[in-house]
Design a protein around this motif. Sequence first.
Motif, PDB file in Angstrom:
ATOM      1  N   GLU A   1       0.782  -1.135  -0.162  1.00 34.06           N
ATOM      2  CA  GLU A   1      -0.150   0.047   0.021  1.00 34.06           C
ATOM      3  C   GLU A   1       1.113   1.198   0.142  1.00 34.06           C
ATOM      4  OE1 GLU A   1      -2.876   0.106   2.825  1.00 34.06           O
ATOM      5  OE2 GLU A   1      -4.003  -1.724   2.217  1.00 34.06           O
TER       6      GLU A   1
ATOM      7  N   GLY B   1      -7.345   1.145 -13.861  1.00 33.29           N
ATOM      8  CA  GLY B   1      -8.590   0.699 -12.317  1.00 33.29           C
ATOM      9  C   GLY B   1      -9.526  -0.027 -12.913  1.00 33.29           C
TER      10      GLY B   1
ATOM     11  N   THR C   1     -15.575  -1.873  -9.951  1.00 31.04           N
ATOM     12  CA  THR C   1     -16.136  -2.962  -9.285  1.00 31.04           C
ATOM     13  C   THR C   1     -17.675  -3.031  -8.780  1.00 31.04           C
ATOM     14  OG1 THR C   1     -15.492  -2.005  -7.054  1.00 31.04           O
ATOM     15  CG2 THR C   1     -14.019  -3.700  -8.163  1.00 31.04           C
ATOM     16  N   GLU C   2     -18.129  -1.582  -8.628  1.00 32.73           N
ATOM     17  CA  GLU C   2     -19.675  -1.365  -8.425  1.00 32.73           C
ATOM     18  C   GLU C   2     -20.000  -0.060  -8.629  1.00 32.73           C
ATOM     19  OE1 GLU C   2     -20.518  -1.955  -4.240  1.00 32.73           O
ATOM     20  OE2 GLU C   2     -18.360  -1.397  -3.583  1.00 32.73           O
TER      21      GLU C   2
ATOM     22  N   ARG D   1     -17.185   2.595  -8.139  1.00 33.38           N
ATOM     23  CA  ARG D   1     -16.257   2.328  -7.193  1.00 33.38           C
ATOM     24  C   ARG D   1     -14.940   1.636  -8.021  1.00 33.38           C
ATOM     25  NH1 ARG D   1     -15.383   4.243  -2.712  1.00 33.38           N
ATOM     26  NH2 ARG D   1     -16.820   3.564  -1.587  1.00 33.38           N
TER      27      ARG D   1
ATOM     28  N   GLU E   1     -11.155  -0.079  -8.110  1.00 32.95           N
ATOM     29  CA  GLU E   1     -10.005  -0.685  -7.442  1.00 32.95           C
ATOM     30  C   GLU E   1      -8.754  -0.294  -8.422  1.00 32.95           C
ATOM     31  OE1 GLU E   1      -9.875  -4.824  -7.185  1.00 32.95           O
ATOM     32  OE2 GLU E   1     -11.659  -4.650  -5.531  1.00 32.95           O
TER      33      GLU E   1
ATOM     34  N   LEU F   1      -5.885  -0.441  -3.486  1.00 35.07           N
ATOM     35  CA  LEU F   1      -6.565   0.781  -3.023  1.00 35.07           C
ATOM     36  C   LEU F   1      -7.905   0.921  -3.850  1.00 35.07           C
ATOM     37  CD1 LEU F   1      -3.676   3.209  -2.587  1.00 35.07           C
ATOM     38  CD2 LEU F   1      -4.647   1.716  -0.897  1.00 35.07           C
ATOM     39  N   LYS F   2      -8.909   1.564  -2.931  1.00 36.56           N
ATOM     40  CA  LYS F   2     -10.145   1.795  -3.592  1.00 36.56           C
ATOM     41  C   LYS F   2     -10.269   3.230  -3.976  1.00 36.56           C
ATOM     42  CE  LYS F   2     -11.936  -2.166  -2.268  1.00 36.56           C
ATOM     43  NZ  LYS F   2     -12.133  -3.194  -3.248  1.00 36.56           N
TER      44      LYS F   2
ATOM     45  N   PHE G   1     -12.551   6.396  -6.189  1.00 34.72           N
ATOM     46  CA  PHE G   1     -13.831   7.056  -6.585  1.00 34.72           C
ATOM     47  C   PHE G   1     -13.849   7.304  -7.904  1.00 34.72           C
ATOM     48  CE2 PHE G   1     -17.323  10.522  -6.694  1.00 34.72           C
ATOM     49  CZ  PHE G   1     -18.304   9.482  -6.701  1.00 34.72           C
TER      50      PHE G   1
ATOM     51  N   ARG H   1      -7.454   8.981   3.146  1.00 32.26           N
ATOM     52  CA  ARG H   1      -7.418   7.616   2.178  1.00 32.26           C
ATOM     53  C   ARG H   1      -8.628   7.883   1.056  1.00 32.26           C
ATOM     54  NH1 ARG H   1      -4.467   3.363   3.985  1.00 32.26           N
ATOM     55  NH2 ARG H   1      -5.805   2.099   2.826  1.00 32.26           N
TER      56      ARG H   1
END
Length: 678
Positions: free
Chosen positions: A191, A210, A213-214, A221, A223, A227-228, A230, A264
């Motif tokens: 990370e 990237g 995912t949803e 969202r 990945e 890390l996540k 936006f 984060r």
Amino acid sequence: MDKSSKNEQTTEEPMDEAQQAHSNESETEESQTIEESVAPGEDNGESSLPTEPVEEDQPNEEKSPDEGDTPQQESAETKQVTEQTAAVTDEESSATDLDTESMTDMDALYSDSLKAFDEGEIVVGHIVNVTSDEVMVDIGFKSEGYVPIHEFKTDEKGNSNLNVGDQVEVYIVRHEDADGQLVLSKQYAEEQKLWDSLANAEQSGEVVEGKITERIKGGMRVEVGALKAFLPASQIELHPIRNWDDYINQTYPMKIVKLDKRKRNIVVSRRSLLEEELSTRKAELLSNIKEGELIKGTVKNITEFGAFIDLNGIDGLLHKSDMSWRKIHNPSEVVSIDEEIEAFVINVDLESERISLGLKQKTTDPWESVFDKYPIGSTVKGQVVNIVSYGVFIELEEGVEGLIHISEISWTQRNVAPSKIVMKDQELEARVIDIDTEKKRISLSYKQLVPNPWELLDVKYPFGTKVTGTVKNVTNFGAFIEIEEGIDGLVHSSDFSWLKRNVNPRSILSEGQEVEAVVQKIDPQEQRISLSIKHVEPNPWNLVSTKYAVGSIASGEIVNLTEFGAFARLEEGIEGLIHISELSEERINKPDDVVSKGDVLDLKVIELKMDEQRIGLSLKQAVADREREVVEQYEPKPKQAVTKPKREIKKPNVEEAEETTSFGAALRNVLDFRSEEE
């Protein structure tokens, strides 16, 4: 390498993670080597350097005088022993000094090895043991560290595939936990490296990968490694998204637009890359595209006025007027979303970056041969494509339509909705009556396929013909009577009665009623028929001139009083006017000073206008005539044989004349004349 030199090197030139890891390994090996060399001294508390044994006692036979030893020899031996003893003592002292110096260096190196690793630092270590729960990693610290096994990737069967001796980057969480163990983390290391790389990417504008995912509120969202991030909805595509599910589990290149490690928070954008790519493609396309050529594209969006075509980087507008030579009401009739088409480039505007496209330009304009295909007067066949309030549109071929105006639908049915006569998609025949190629209009007629029945009405219904019809409509000004199907005649309110004026048609007729009428006039050009109900019976005014001749006396009833006179009804429907000046010999101000409504009087006809149906009556003249008749009854008849002198009748003076009426004056003269004869 001593401590000072190491610090100098660190200050002069920063090392990257690989160099730091290599330095740590060198320091660790050097420390281990020193520890191995000084280990025995630590155990015995003595020097590990070798020493020669010292002989304290000599055999007796060696010291006996019998062997011939002289005092000089003993003195030399004693001196030798003393020198040897002194040498040993010096060696022991030297060894003790060396041991003390080695211990000092070892402590310094050991301390340096601890200071080389700080909490929060990423270092490289070697796997020394692997268990089902954790992995032991040696980073060159005073003790090994442990990393949870779940922080390592596993295969489909759950195996980590780790081997002793493998190198691994770890993050130093703490030097010691409650059990005194070194706490390490591989996940934190990854990370930390990822955060650093993302920070560099944000500053340099580098592209990152990237995976969406949803879908979440306001966007997606994503990945980015472990890390996540936006991805706002406005930053996903250049156009509105129709199906969000198409983007789930898809990986796209993106740019970091906002990064906050403390919170984060990572915000990424795909749109910025698409705009850059679009700009490049747009410039390339505009430099190569030319008017008049064919170009392929995909239907991107459909609106009320046309469709936008994606030309691989720039949108072109395909207006609905350029989709087909025929009239298009809805662009979806011609194209559909995601359809690949080949269009004609009509216009290119480099300044506004707009491209106009067309489909119909790929074929010949059918209006160029309209005169040859559809000459005026010819009968054509087509399909009803649209029905409006003012007529019907007939498609003769694709791109060529003709209009049957409402006035050209039927000879007899007027002001009727076209939808009550024809239906959409119905096939009709019509006659071409006009062509305007400039405005691209063809005028058609449906009624001209059959003879005009109005042209035969003059012969069928000559003037004065009595007809029977049905009342179709009643208005304030008259009534329409249908004498045959589709043929209506108008009876004006003035033609309802010979005698009544200002007739209200609704008080006499009602719709659906059957009546008789007489044809008065037919206008085939205007398609009008004038009818009369009053002409069914003779006009009573035709007998007025005989019954009410000028000078005759007629009896009449006062039916109405006005400021200018009184109306008297002579018979039903026949009325005359007694002007106020004809009511009395004397001057009067109001008619009701002499007569009243309902009075029946003998009146003299003084005027007759047959064309205007007017009769002028006089009351004062009727009274004068009656008085004259009375006077004549009392006048003697003259004798023919006897001639006698004439006597003058005494004329009354002016004052007496004013006091008596004309009847009284005449009566006095008669009486005076008779008295004189006697």
